[in-house]
Design a protein around this motif. Structure first.
Motif, PDB file in Angstrom:
ATOM      1  N   GLU A  58       0.804  -1.225   0.000  1.00 58.63           N
ATOM      2  CA  GLU A  58       0.000   0.000   0.000  1.00 58.63           C
ATOM      3  C   GLU A  58       0.840   1.280   0.000  1.00 58.63           C
ATOM      4  O   GLU A  58       0.319   2.356  -0.229  1.00 58.63           O
ATOM      5  CB  GLU A  58      -0.912   0.024   1.234  1.00 58.63           C
ATOM      6  CG  GLU A  58      -2.054  -0.960   1.158  1.00 58.63           C
ATOM      7  CD  GLU A  58      -2.971  -0.854   2.375  1.00 58.63           C
ATOM      8  OE1 GLU A  58      -2.469  -0.557   3.473  1.00 58.63           O
ATOM      9  OE2 GLU A  58      -4.181  -1.062   2.215  1.00 58.63           O
ATOM     10  N   CYS A  59       2.151   1.155   0.292  1.00 58.00           N
ATOM     11  CA  CYS A  59       2.985   2.348   0.270  1.00 58.00           C
ATOM     12  C   CYS A  59       3.491   2.622  -1.144  1.00 58.00           C
ATOM     13  O   CYS A  59       4.018   3.692  -1.424  1.00 58.00           O
ATOM     14  CB  CYS A  59       4.162   2.209   1.231  1.00 58.00           C
ATOM     15  SG  CYS A  59       5.305   0.889   0.771  1.00 58.00           S
ATOM     16  N   ALA A  60       3.349   1.646  -2.054  1.00 50.35           N
ATOM     17  CA  ALA A  60       3.951   1.760  -3.385  1.00 50.35           C
ATOM     18  C   ALA A  60       2.945   2.278  -4.405  1.00 50.35           C
ATOM     19  O   ALA A  60       1.751   2.035  -4.300  1.00 50.35           O
ATOM     20  CB  ALA A  60       4.481   0.399  -3.826  1.00 50.35           C
ATOM     21  N   GLN A  61       3.476   3.007  -5.379  1.00 52.14           N
ATOM     22  CA  GLN A  61       2.635   3.502  -6.468  1.00 52.14           C
ATOM     23  C   GLN A  61       3.214   2.950  -7.762  1.00 52.14           C
ATOM     24  O   GLN A  61       4.338   3.274  -8.146  1.00 52.14           O
ATOM     25  CB  GLN A  61       2.635   5.033  -6.466  1.00 52.14           C
ATOM     26  CG  GLN A  61       1.810   5.645  -7.583  1.00 52.14           C
ATOM     27  CD  GLN A  61       1.730   7.159  -7.455  1.00 52.14           C
ATOM     28  OE1 GLN A  61       1.871   7.733  -6.370  1.00 52.14           O
ATOM     29  NE2 GLN A  61       1.513   7.835  -8.582  1.00 52.14           N
ATOM     30  N   HIS A  62       2.435   2.093  -8.418  1.00 47.18           N
ATOM     31  CA  HIS A  62       2.896   1.412  -9.621  1.00 47.18           C
ATOM     32  C   HIS A  62       2.057   1.866 -10.810  1.00 47.18           C
ATOM     33  O   HIS A  62       0.838   1.717 -10.791  1.00 47.18           O
ATOM     34  CB  HIS A  62       2.773  -0.095  -9.427  1.00 47.18           C
ATOM     35  CG  HIS A  62       3.106  -0.896 -10.658  1.00 47.18           C
ATOM     36  ND1 HIS A  62       2.149  -1.364 -11.522  1.00 47.18           N
ATOM     37  CD2 HIS A  62       4.302  -1.273 -11.177  1.00 47.18           C
ATOM     38  CE1 HIS A  62       2.724  -2.010 -12.513  1.00 47.18           C
ATOM     39  NE2 HIS A  62       4.033  -1.968 -12.333  1.00 47.18           N
ATOM     40  N   ARG A  63       2.744   2.413 -11.838  1.00 45.63           N
ATOM     41  CA  ARG A  63       2.038   2.919 -13.023  1.00 45.63           C
ATOM     42  C   ARG A  63       0.880   3.823 -12.615  1.00 45.63           C
ATOM     43  O   ARG A  63      -0.236   3.731 -13.136  1.00 45.63           O
ATOM     44  CB  ARG A  63       1.530   1.773 -13.892  1.00 45.63           C
ATOM     45  CG  ARG A  63       2.651   0.894 -14.446  1.00 45.63           C
ATOM     46  CD  ARG A  63       2.116  -0.055 -15.486  1.00 45.63           C
ATOM     47  NE  ARG A  63       3.140  -0.994 -15.940  1.00 45.63           N
ATOM     48  CZ  ARG A  63       2.960  -1.908 -16.888  1.00 45.63           C
ATOM     49  NH1 ARG A  63       1.783  -2.017 -17.473  1.00 45.63           N
ATOM     50  NH2 ARG A  63       3.927  -2.701 -17.242  1.00 45.63           N
ATOM     51  N   GLY A  64       1.127   4.637 -11.616  1.00 49.40           N
ATOM     52  CA  GLY A  64       0.131   5.633 -11.215  1.00 49.40           C
ATOM     53  C   GLY A  64      -0.916   5.141 -10.233  1.00 49.40           C
ATOM     54  O   GLY A  64      -1.762   5.905  -9.787  1.00 49.40           O
ATOM     55  N   ILE A  65      -0.872   3.841  -9.903  1.00 46.95           N
ATOM     56  CA  ILE A  65      -1.926   3.294  -9.041  1.00 46.95           C
ATOM     57  C   ILE A  65      -1.352   2.860  -7.691  1.00 46.95           C
ATOM     58  O   ILE A  65      -0.311   2.208  -7.625  1.00 46.95           O
ATOM     59  CB  ILE A  65      -2.604   2.073  -9.701  1.00 46.95           C
ATOM     60  CG1 ILE A  65      -3.249   2.489 -11.023  1.00 46.95           C
ATOM     61  CG2 ILE A  65      -3.659   1.467  -8.773  1.00 46.95           C
ATOM     62  CD1 ILE A  65      -3.802   1.331 -11.818  1.00 46.95           C
ATOM     63  N   VAL A  66      -2.044   3.246  -6.616  1.00 47.58           N
ATOM     64  CA  VAL A  66      -1.747   2.723  -5.283  1.00 47.58           C
ATOM     65  C   VAL A  66      -2.815   1.679  -4.987  1.00 47.58           C
ATOM     66  O   VAL A  66      -4.003   1.995  -4.968  1.00 47.58           O
ATOM     67  CB  VAL A  66      -1.786   3.834  -4.210  1.00 47.58           C
ATOM     68  CG1 VAL A  66      -1.635   3.223  -2.821  1.00 47.58           C
ATOM     69  CG2 VAL A  66      -0.699   4.855  -4.462  1.00 47.58           C
ATOM     70  N   TYR A  67      -2.399   0.437  -4.803  1.00 47.38           N
ATOM     71  CA  TYR A  67      -3.372  -0.633  -4.567  1.00 47.38           C
ATOM     72  C   TYR A  67      -3.692  -0.735  -3.082  1.00 47.38           C
ATOM     73  O   TYR A  67      -2.781  -0.913  -2.264  1.00 47.38           O
ATOM     74  CB  TYR A  67      -2.846  -1.973  -5.084  1.00 47.38           C
ATOM     75  CG  TYR A  67      -2.766  -2.024  -6.589  1.00 47.38           C
ATOM     76  CD1 TYR A  67      -3.879  -2.375  -7.346  1.00 47.38           C
ATOM     77  CD2 TYR A  67      -1.591  -1.697  -7.253  1.00 47.38           C
ATOM     78  CE1 TYR A  67      -3.812  -2.412  -8.727  1.00 47.38           C
ATOM     79  CE2 TYR A  67      -1.510  -1.734  -8.636  1.00 47.38           C
ATOM     80  CZ  TYR A  67      -2.626  -2.098  -9.369  1.00 47.38           C
ATOM     81  OH  TYR A  67      -2.569  -2.124 -10.730  1.00 47.38           O
ATOM     82  N   GLY A  68      -4.955  -0.643  -2.743  1.00 50.18           N
ATOM     83  CA  GLY A  68      -5.361  -0.725  -1.343  1.00 50.18           C
ATOM     84  C   GLY A  68      -5.987  -2.067  -1.008  1.00 50.18           C
ATOM     85  O   GLY A  68      -6.552  -2.237   0.053  1.00 50.18           O
ATOM     86  N   LEU A  69      -5.924  -3.011  -1.925  1.00 49.25           N
ATOM     87  CA  LEU A  69      -6.528  -4.317  -1.701  1.00 49.25           C
ATOM     88  C   LEU A  69      -5.440  -5.374  -1.627  1.00 49.25           C
ATOM     89  O   LEU A  69      -4.298  -5.138  -1.995  1.00 49.25           O
ATOM     90  CB  LEU A  69      -7.517  -4.653  -2.828  1.00 49.25           C
ATOM     91  CG  LEU A  69      -8.676  -3.658  -2.950  1.00 49.25           C
ATOM     92  CD1 LEU A  69      -9.394  -3.832  -4.264  1.00 49.25           C
ATOM     93  CD2 LEU A  69      -9.637  -3.820  -1.782  1.00 49.25           C
TER      94      LEU A  69
END
Lengths: 811, 110
Positions: free
Chosen positions: A280-291
């Protein structure tokens, strides 16, 4: 060793940190791994916090791995430690400002913080985020203690709704206030959202839309919310669940490029060489995954990067290319699964507002891009798999209809079955075909599928059954008609406060189709409710309706209780008188040292019990039956321990407790073992200066020597260990599973660990004490029957009275 | 008996919900059931080993014999996990009174 090769250090002990740990260890057995947890416990399953909020179980049960796992896998686990600085040049970090730790590679898995809006009153007492076990405890306590008239949850997303459900389950009125005009707007379209609100209403959760909270009303503590339109809502408990903020502080202090989250590439590298970020701390290709599901994919990619040989590019399949968002709402009573985009350029929708069903498949450029399934989630696995794979589809409406008929057996091997642990169907099948697993339970243990939230267990069981060719005869389902497992039903009973078999039937339909599981349900309800349940006799076998054992000719047998097999002349006289008076065809001494009156008519039972004046021996029930004893030290010249004394104590301590299957016990006063305690479900044997406590013996179709649970010094300790095991068996065995099948299934080491553990043992004994307090002698129903005709047939007319209407007449 | 007639059997309250009770009607031992789905009647003895079906576990549409767990459909008597069917009789209510119309033996097929 650490100085030679500092290895990988993972900062953050959430699901992501643990996942990286496991993925790394899978790839490399030798690499030094250190996992630093800021919270005060080893990694736990945060996704299931909402279940704990409902059930009030110990958050300890959420531990992803037992403490010994870390030692077994040579993972250095640092709990309750915070990384305060990192020096990337020297490859050293500081722990709580006091200790330095070197690393080769660093993985940031720092997770996220709950987003708290900067509004007046946000810091008042009674305002909580919903993020960790501490929040969970605080919310639960406040909602349960009755001081709170109404609670408000700010935010109608997935987590907010689960929190609201948890609060409602404590019997507290709750309102969800949402900024927008529809719930779960990131996952749902307007149509599904419109049906979700009334479904929540049915669970006593109010929803208010278009509510922008401007202030939390004080002054001493939270008393309500004031909205932008000036209206107010009274609430003494406020839970804030409006989203997450990736925790990037440490990364920023290291000079790593961050946006919302820590920016990572497809190999999970941050802008700083040798430093990765996952979760949840990472942003990959513009998306932060919260699931949770994407985290496992990211962790695998990170492990591939960390173990790649220097100078060799990671293979394409080791990269992370992004995830399709998918989510299941874990709110009992509402089935909701969604994945991908809720809107597309072509949409097929099947909806029935009356039953609250909404099924949708969205398509873009001829490929499946999303699905929403509310109220009827049949085929969810295959539809979500189609979304993930981006399957081509000609007729989405047909695809929806086909999916509802498809079983898990029809899924492709790549379909993900367990979202919590990221297990695909192929891995389950492989566990059977190559791993030698024969039962769903073994497959779950090996693959960890079904061990997270448990919602995929029915699918796992189906797939394993198909893979084994149905060879497994394991009673995996308590209710096969409705595919309900004992574990699943038990948690539903706890969460929804179900108190009877008909409550359970109303909640999930069990017990109504074939009826075979009704006695198992009756036991489960009574066990989970600690005998404070609402008794429904129709769910019990005839033996438990009339408290006697049915015989082959439809008559019954009566066995009064004789503690430890010890009787008196007076009792024997009464038994003889009863045998004469009621013309009992046979009186026999049983294998368990009791007297059995055989061939008794059902209608004579109450009078016989009254004349006997002795309590029930429970010889007809799945319950604690006899404790067979030798004469021990009282008369025997070899006796080492007081077998009769301990046997009577055991019998009195356990009398009246029902169990998954019958429990026959024995106590022998010396190793000559005249009471045959080594082939009993629970047996105690006195040896020189000590007592052996044994369990899991059998002398039926197979003979099995009981395992030694412990050897203890005193009679009191023997009783305590035996009692603790009894409760462990009561809580964890499947219905009709004898102790001799139960112990091998669980594993003797595990049984010992829990039964002999100080805290776990004390908790078991406390629950047994509560259950025991609610028992009563069932033979007292002679004077206070459950039903006026409990023991009677109908009165047959001498001559049929032909007063009825003719056949076929409509009445 | 050539003409089927309804025979008074009991009051509604005589049979607890979800259970069965035996009665002798016209010389024949009958089990009357009050399930979640309504009232039913079968011959009282299980065709397998003569077990008392009235003492069985009753669900919406079936009863399970207490001796060897043979299961029968309540409405038709069809054997659901056994070899032979059991004879089914029809039940009607009038007010709180329960009437049974015994099946005519010749028309019964196993």
């Amino acid at each position: 060793m650490a100085a030679m090769n500092p290895g990988v250090v993972i900062v953050g002990g959430g699901i992501a940190g643990q996942a990286v740990c496991e993925a790394l260890r899978e790839r490399n057995a030798d690499l030094a791994i250190t996992l630093i947890c800021g919270e005060g416990s080893a990694p736990y399953d945060r996704v299931r916090l909402s279940e704990i909020l409902v059930s009030g179980e110990d958050p300890q049960t959420l531990q992803l791995r037992p403490p010994e796992w870390y030692a077994d896998h040579e993972v250095e686990l640092l709990v309750g430690r915070r990384v305060t600085w990192v020096d990337p040049q020297r490859r050293v970090l500081g722990l709580d400002d006091v200790e330095e730790l070197a690393f080769d590679k660093l993985v940031l898995a720092t997770g996220s913080q709950p987003l708290m809006p900067p509004i007046p009153g946000i810091g008042l007492a009674g305002v909580h985020p919903f993020r960790d076990p501490g929040d969970c405890d605080a919310i639960r306590l406040a909602a349960a203690e009755g001081a709170v008239e109404r609670a408000a949850v700010i935010g109608g997303g997935l987590l907010g709704l689960e929190a609201a459900r948890g609060i409602a389950a404590q019997g507290c009125a709750v309102t969800v206030v949402h900024l927008l005009d529809r719930l779960m707007e990131r996952q749902l379209d307007a149509g599904a959202s419109a049906l979700l609100a009334p479904a929540l209403q049915g669970l006593d959760i109010d929803v208010e839309f278009d509510r922008s909270t401007q202030q939390i009303i004080g002054p001493d503590r939270a008393h309500g919310l004031r909205f932008s339109d000036g209206s107010e809502l009274m609430a003494d408990l406020v839970v804030v669940s409006i989203g997450i903020r990736p925790e990037t502080e440490l990364a920023r202090s290291m000079g790593i490029v961050c946006d919302r989250g820590i920016i990572v590439d497809d190999a999970m590298n941050t802008s700083l060489p040798g430093v990765l970020a996952v979760g949840e701390c990472a942003q990959h290709r513009g998306i932060v995954y919260g699931l949770v599901a994407p985290i496992y994919d990211q962790a695998r990619a990170a492990a591939a990067t960390l173990t790649a040989i220097a100078g060799v590019e990671a293979a394409a399949n080791g990269l992370y290319l992004g995830s399709v968002m998918s989510a299941k709402l874990k709110v009992a009573g509402i089935d909701l699964v969604c994945a991908g985009d809720a809107v597309g350029d072509l949409e097929a929708v099947v909806t029935d507002a009356a039953t609250g069903v909404y099924r949708k498949l969205t398509v873009r450029d001829g490929r499946v891009v999303g699905t929403v399934l509310l109220g009827d989630t049949r085929g969810a696995e295959s539809l979500v798999a189609a979304v993930r794979a981006g399957d081509l589809v000609d007729n989405p409406l047909q695809a929806l209809a086909d999916a509802s008929l498809a079983g898990p057996g029809d899924l492709p091997d790549t379909a993900q079955i367990c979202d919590c642990n990221g297990v695909c169907k192929g891995a389950l099948v492989q566990a059977v075909t190559e791993g030698g697993c024969a039962t769903p339970r073994e497959v779950m243990a090996v693959t960890r599928a079904g061990t997270g939230c448990g919602s995929c267990q029915p699918a796992v069981i189906d797939i394993v059954a198909a893979a084994t060719g149905g060879l497994s005869d394991e009673p995996a389902y308590l209710c096969p008609c409705r595919k309900q497992t004992r574990e699943g039903l038990a948690s539903q009973i706890r969460e929804e406060g179900l108190a009877s078999v008909s409550d359970v039937a109303a909640a999930c339909g069990t017990g109504r189709e074939c009826g075979a599981c009704k006695p198992a349900l009756a036991y489960l309800v009574s066990e989970v409710c600690a005998n404070q349940h609402r008794e429904e006799r129709d769910a019990r076998y005839i033996n438990d309706r009339v408290h006697a054992n049915i015989q082959r000719d439809g008559t019954f047998s009566v066995v009064p209780r004789m503690y430890g097999g010890v009787t008196t002349p007076d009792e024997l006289r009464r038994i003889a008188d009863v045998a004469d008076k009621y013309e009992v065809p046979m009186v026999k001494v049983t294998g368990g040292q009791r007297l059995d009156l055989l061939g008794v008519k059902k209608q004579d039972l109450p009078a016989i019990w009254r004349d006997l004046g002795m309590p029930s021996g429970h010889a007809y029930a799945k319950a604690v039956r006899t404790v067979k004893t030798c004469v021990g030290t009282d008369f025997c010249r070899f006796g080492l321990g007081d077998a009769i004394g301990l046997g009577i104590e055991m019998e009195k301590a356990w009398e009246g407790l029902h169990t998954p299957h019958k429990v026959k016990s024995g106590v022998s006063g010396c190793p000559r073992n005249c009471a045959e305690a080594t082939i009993k479900d629970i047996g105690c044997v006195a040896v020189e200066g000590a007592w052996q406590v044994r369990a899991g013996g059998a002398a039926g179709g197979n003979v099995r020597e009981a395992d030694i649970l412990a050897t203890v010094e005193t009679r009191a300790e023997a009783l305590r260990v035996a009692t603790t095991f009894l409760q462990f068996y009561r809580e964890n065995a499947d219905y009709k599973e004898r102790t001799y099948d139960f112990i091998p299934r669980i594993g003797l080491d595990k049984v010992r660990e829990i039964v002999l553990g100080e805290a776990s043992g004390a908790a078991l004994r406390e629950r047994l004490r509560i259950a025991k307090a609610a028992t009563a002698d069932p033979w007292l129903e002679r004077d206070d029957p459950y039903h006026p005709r409990q023991f009677d047939d109908l009165e047959s007319p001498e001559e049929p009275v032909l007063v009825g209407p003719p056949a076929g007449a409509q009445l | 008996m050539s003409v089927a007639t309804s025979v008074y059997a009991c009051r509604v309250d005589d049979v607890p919900l979800g259970e069965g009770r035996a009665i002798t009607l016209d010389g024949r031992r009958i089990a009357i059931f009050r399930s979640g789905a309504g009232w039913f009647a079968l011959d009282a003895a299980c065709p397998h080993r003569g077990g008392p079906l009235a003492d069985g576990i009753v669900c919406d549409n079936a009863v399970i014999c207490p001796l060897h767990e043979r299961r029968y459909d309540l409405a038709s008597g069809t054997a659901l996990n056994a070899d032979d069917a059991v004879v089914a009789h029809s039940v009607r209510l009038r007010g709180d009174r329960v009437f049974v119309t015994l099946a005519v033996a010749e028309h019964v097929t196993a």
